[in-house]
Write a protein that holds these residues in place. Structure first.
Motif, PDB file in Angstrom:
ATOM      1  N   ARG A 345       0.845  -1.211   0.000  1.00 41.26           N
ATOM      2  CA  ARG A 345       0.000   0.000   0.000  1.00 41.26           C
ATOM      3  C   ARG A 345       0.871   1.248   0.000  1.00 41.26           C
ATOM      4  O   ARG A 345       0.582   2.233  -0.687  1.00 41.26           O
ATOM      5  CB  ARG A 345      -0.925  -0.005   1.214  1.00 41.26           C
ATOM      6  CG  ARG A 345      -2.014  -1.072   1.175  1.00 41.26           C
ATOM      7  CD  ARG A 345      -3.035  -0.869   2.308  1.00 41.26           C
ATOM      8  NE  ARG A 345      -3.931  -2.020   2.387  1.00 41.26           N
ATOM      9  CZ  ARG A 345      -3.841  -2.989   3.288  1.00 41.26           C
ATOM     10  NH1 ARG A 345      -2.876  -2.929   4.219  1.00 41.26           N
ATOM     11  NH2 ARG A 345      -4.699  -3.996   3.283  1.00 41.26           N
ATOM     12  N   GLN A 346       1.942   1.177   0.791  1.00 38.46           N
ATOM     13  CA  GLN A 346       2.865   2.304   0.813  1.00 38.46           C
ATOM     14  C   GLN A 346       3.526   2.509  -0.548  1.00 38.46           C
ATOM     15  O   GLN A 346       3.673   3.632  -1.019  1.00 38.46           O
ATOM     16  CB  GLN A 346       3.927   2.082   1.891  1.00 38.46           C
ATOM     17  CG  GLN A 346       3.391   2.095   3.312  1.00 38.46           C
ATOM     18  CD  GLN A 346       4.466   1.808   4.336  1.00 38.46           C
ATOM     19  OE1 GLN A 346       5.665   1.938   4.042  1.00 38.46           O
ATOM     20  NE2 GLN A 346       4.057   1.436   5.542  1.00 38.46           N
ATOM     21  N   PHE A 347       3.882   1.368  -1.189  1.00 40.32           N
ATOM     22  CA  PHE A 347       4.483   1.455  -2.521  1.00 40.32           C
ATOM     23  C   PHE A 347       3.501   2.060  -3.514  1.00 40.32           C
ATOM     24  O   PHE A 347       3.852   2.924  -4.331  1.00 40.32           O
ATOM     25  CB  PHE A 347       4.920   0.063  -2.989  1.00 40.32           C
ATOM     26  CG  PHE A 347       5.382   0.027  -4.414  1.00 40.32           C
ATOM     27  CD1 PHE A 347       6.647   0.463  -4.771  1.00 40.32           C
ATOM     28  CD2 PHE A 347       4.539  -0.426  -5.419  1.00 40.32           C
ATOM     29  CE1 PHE A 347       7.067   0.436  -6.088  1.00 40.32           C
ATOM     30  CE2 PHE A 347       4.952  -0.445  -6.744  1.00 40.32           C
ATOM     31  CZ  PHE A 347       6.225  -0.018  -7.073  1.00 40.32           C
ATOM     32  N   ALA A 348       2.248   1.611  -3.431  1.00 41.38           N
ATOM     33  CA  ALA A 348       1.227   2.142  -4.340  1.00 41.38           C
ATOM     34  C   ALA A 348       1.021   3.630  -4.108  1.00 41.38           C
ATOM     35  O   ALA A 348       0.827   4.396  -5.060  1.00 41.38           O
ATOM     36  CB  ALA A 348      -0.078   1.364  -4.154  1.00 41.38           C
ATOM     37  N   GLY A 349       1.063   4.030  -2.841  1.00 42.12           N
ATOM     38  CA  GLY A 349       0.872   5.438  -2.547  1.00 42.12           C
ATOM     39  C   GLY A 349       1.985   6.290  -3.104  1.00 42.12           C
ATOM     40  O   GLY A 349       1.765   7.357  -3.664  1.00 42.12           O
ATOM     41  N   VAL A 350       3.227   5.822  -2.952  1.00 47.90           N
ATOM     42  CA  VAL A 350       4.375   6.553  -3.490  1.00 47.90           C
ATOM     43  C   VAL A 350       4.289   6.641  -5.004  1.00 47.90           C
ATOM     44  O   VAL A 350       4.658   7.642  -5.627  1.00 47.90           O
ATOM     45  CB  VAL A 350       5.700   5.868  -3.060  1.00 47.90           C
ATOM     46  CG1 VAL A 350       6.888   6.502  -3.772  1.00 47.90           C
ATOM     47  CG2 VAL A 350       5.864   5.965  -1.543  1.00 47.90           C
TER      48      VAL A 350
END
Length: 373
Positions: A345-350
């Motif tokens: 999710r963090q990767f997708a957000g970035v």
């Protein structure tokens, strides 16, 4: 005579037809109406018409007379179909058109044996690297007791007294078209020209026996599905001293669970994790003979092919080997832990992608791409 058909009409030709056109027309119609081919009730009559027309029009002198007088020949040299001999009959003409060359086969001449075919199924890697094996085939071989003569040891076949060894009988028939001489297989010797009074006890007069024969076969490296291997002289035994036929081995190759083959090249598919594809890695790839290292660059996309030069199939007719082509497929992870999901999710957000439950996840997009949707 008034009812006789015009010779040019019979051969379906014009009156200015050349010699070559007359010959071609005759050969075509003789094949069409030959009684051994055409079983229609009027085929024999039409065949005789064609023969008579050709006999006249193929002779320049007779043709000139026919062109001038028609069927009323003042010299009675042709056209009557009267008392002339039709020597040889249909059989000789049939031979001339269908491979006999106008001559008759000598029934006592050496005859080559029949060829045999054997289908062999081998493993995928056996086709790649070759193998030597032994097969068992049923075939006819010359009888060891009588050495192929069919006669009891100490005796020999005798010449048929009916056909005098020719294997054929002549049957004379008087017809409205003249005396016809037809040749057919001798009924006394069944066309062999020989009579065996004391038959061999092993082969019962056949001169050949059926046996199971073991044969060594070498499969060359690089053979493929459908290839044929010819073993000269390993077929059926010949007759009357003729050579044996050949054995043709047809290759069938089993499929492999990992490798596929196209010509001299090998193809395989290797899975990559999302991390390996994104960050790059060095992985081990199985080849036909060993494991080799393959470097995966960062950012590799699913469906990318890599080539391993010289790791394919040995070339059957030439030097060297084909290549191995490796297709990489990025596998979507399953059964993720909460920590792994949070990292994604963090990767997708970035990356600027939404992780809302109401939007498709990156994994769903990848799955759909894999399916070709």
């Amino acid at each position: 005579m008034a009812d006789k058909r015009d010779y040019y009409e019979i051969l379906e030709l014009g009156k200015n037809a050349s010699e070559d056109e007359i010959k071609k027309a005759y050969r075509k119609l003789a094949r069409q109406y030959h009684p051994d081919v055409n079983k229609a009730a009027d085929a024999e009559t039409k065949f005789k018409e064609v023969k008579e027309a050709y006999d006249v029009l193929s002779d320049s002198g007779k043709r000139a007379t026919y062109d001038q007088y028609g069927h009323v020949d003042p010299n009675q040299g042709f056209g009557g179909g009267g008392a002339g001999d039709f020597s040889g009959g249909f059989g000789d003409i049939f031979d001339m058109f269908f491979g006999g060359g106008g001559g008759r086969r000598d029934p006592n001449a050496p005859q080559r044996g029949n060829d045999l075919q054997y289908t062999m199924t081998i493993e995928f890697k056996e086709a790649i690297f070759g193998k030597e094996t032994e097969i068992t085939i049923p075939r006819t071989e010359s009888c060891d007791t009588c050495h192929g003569s069919g006669a009891k040891p100490g005796t020999k076949p005798e010449t048929c007294s009916v056909c005098k060894g020719s294997g054929q009988q002549e049957v004379v028939q008087n017809t409205p078209f003249g005396r016809m001489v037809n040749r057919r297989a001798c009924t006394n010797c069944s066309g062999s020209g020989r009579i065996i009074k004391d038959k061999c006890g092993t082969c019962h007069g056949a001169g050949k026996v059926k046996r199971q024969r073991k044969i060594n076969v070498r499969i060359p490296a690089g053979v493929d599905e459908g290839a044929q291997i010819r073993l000269s002289g390993e077929g059926e035994a010949g007759q009357r001293g003729g050579p044996a036929g050949d054995l043709y081995i047809v290759i069938r190759v089993k499929s492999h669970e990992f490798f596929e083959r196209e010509g001299d090249d090998i193809y395989c598919e290797v899975p990559l994790t999302f991390a390996q594809a994104a960050l790059g890695d060095e992985i081990e790839i199985p080849t036909l003979t060993e494991k080799v290292k393959l470097k995966i660059p960062a950012g590799t996309q699913t469906g990318t092919y890599f080539r391993l030069k010289g790791k394919g199939v040995p070339r059957l007719r030439g030097y060297g080997q084909g290549d191995q082509h490796v297709k990489v497929t990025v596998v979507t992870p399953t059964n993720l832990t909460e920590d792994q999901k949070e990292l994604l999710r963090q990767f997708a957000g970035v990356a600027g992608e939404s992780t809302s439950e109401h939007h498709e996840s990156i994994f769903e997009k990848m799955k759909r791409a894999f399916r070709g949707d």
